[in-house]
Design a protein around this motif. Structure first.
Motif, PDB file in Angstrom:
ATOM      1  N   VAL A  12       4.378  -2.562  -4.403  1.00 45.95           N
ATOM      2  CA  VAL A  12       3.708  -3.370  -5.429  1.00 45.95           C
ATOM      3  C   VAL A  12       2.483  -4.060  -4.832  1.00 45.95           C
ATOM      4  N   LYS A  16      -1.366  -3.572  -5.996  1.00 53.68           N
ATOM      5  CA  LYS A  16      -2.154  -4.723  -6.426  1.00 53.68           C
ATOM      6  C   LYS A  16      -3.467  -4.829  -5.666  1.00 53.68           C
ATOM      7  N   THR A  17      -3.424  -4.585  -4.349  1.00 57.26           N
ATOM      8  CA  THR A  17      -4.617  -4.789  -3.512  1.00 57.26           C
ATOM      9  C   THR A  17      -5.436  -3.519  -3.319  1.00 57.26           C
ATOM     10  N   GLU A  26      -1.381  -9.815   2.336  1.00 53.72           N
ATOM     11  CA  GLU A  26      -0.720 -10.557   1.263  1.00 53.72           C
ATOM     12  C   GLU A  26       0.727 -10.876   1.576  1.00 53.72           C
ATOM     13  N   THR A  71       8.348  -3.598 -10.538  1.00 49.29           N
ATOM     14  CA  THR A  71       8.018  -4.982 -10.891  1.00 49.29           C
ATOM     15  C   THR A  71       9.187  -5.655 -11.600  1.00 49.29           C
TER      16      THR A  71
END
Length: 275
Positions: A12, A16-17, A26, A71
């Motif tokens: 995830v 996201k990045t 992160e 998620t």
């Protein structure tokens, strides 16, 4: 090897990045650890989850399908964690104890104080009842643990001995026998002739005393029936009566000099029932 929440969390973060470097920053892992976990996850699923475009990692159809599931799963895991910890990160699960009366009144306070020093934030609920009721609560999973001094009659419960106790014969330091036992043991005849304080008929304590003493004394000169151990302790301290009580129940008044434990010619008296 099954997939892990750690792998999904890394997946995830990469989604996201858009890069393993960004994900590493992160979630505070090395870039090599992130790359290794992502490769393991793709190997477990036998599919690629990202398209490599230069240095960027772009979710493909498989990745997008997994992202929604991952998620939701991570959110559920966090919800489970929040159910067990409060906002400060302390355990929120309640420790539920069941205690029979003597333990609840005379032993449990010290146990709770020592436990609170080791676990300052754990919520604790205590139910005080007789041995049979505490055993039933343990069998029904209504409490996490039961502390009893009487025999457990429930075949589904395996009792574990944890504290030694016994019945002792006590009287006031002003009672004639209190001075006499320092020079010689109190005889069974003297015990039979003495006046006794007993719990009410039908109580567990009354049964415990009778089971402990009657095999040796054959009869008790019962003078007064009282409805609680505390009442018996304080009445015995007035100087006219004997009482047979749990050693744990009288240790405070013995230490204070209000009661004396008599040395008799009886064998040790086990604690056979509720108090």
């Amino acid at each position: 090897m099954p997939m892990s929440l750690r792998q999904l969390r890394i997946f995830v973060a990469v989604a996201k990045t858009g890069s393993t470097m960004g994900a590493a920053s992160e979630i505070a892992l090395s870039q090599s650890a992130v790359s290794a976990a992502l490769s393991e996850l793709e190997g477990l699923l036998h599919t690629r989850l990202f398209d490599r475009v230069g240095k960027r990692l772009i979710l493909n159809d498989n990745g997008r399908a997994l992202l929604a599931e991952a998620t939701a799963l991570l959110d559920n895991a966090q919800q489970i964690e929040r159910g067990f910890f409060d906002k400060r990160g302390h355990a929120a699960a309640t420790l539920k104890l069941g205690c029979s009366t003597t333990i609840g009144n005379y032993v449990l306070p010290g146990l709770l104080a020592r436990y609170r020093l080791r676990a300052p934030h754990t919520p604790i609920e205590v139910t005080i009842a007789n041995t049979a009721q505490v055993s039933a609560a343990v069998a029904a999973f209504d409490v996490d643990m039961g502390l009893i001094e009487g025999p457990c009659q429930d075949a589904d419960i395996q009792p574990i001995p944890w504290l030694l106790d016994e019945m002792v014969i006590v009287c006031s330091a002003r009672h004639p026998l209190a001075s006499e036992w320092h020079t010689r043991r109190i005889t069974r005849e003297q015990l039979r002739e003495s006046r006794w304080l007993l719990r009410e008929r039908g109580s567990g304590s009354r049964l415990a005393v009778e089971q402990a003493l009657l095999p040796y004394l054959h009869q008790l000169n019962m003078d007064i029936e009282l409805g609680s151990t505390e009442a018996i302790k304080y009445t015995a301290a007035e100087g006219l009566w004997l009482a047979c009580l749990s050693r744990c129940a009288v240790k405070d008044m013995v230490a204070a000099g209000q009661l004396s434990i008599l040395d008799t010619d009886l064998p040790p008296l086990p604690l056979p029932g509720d108090a």
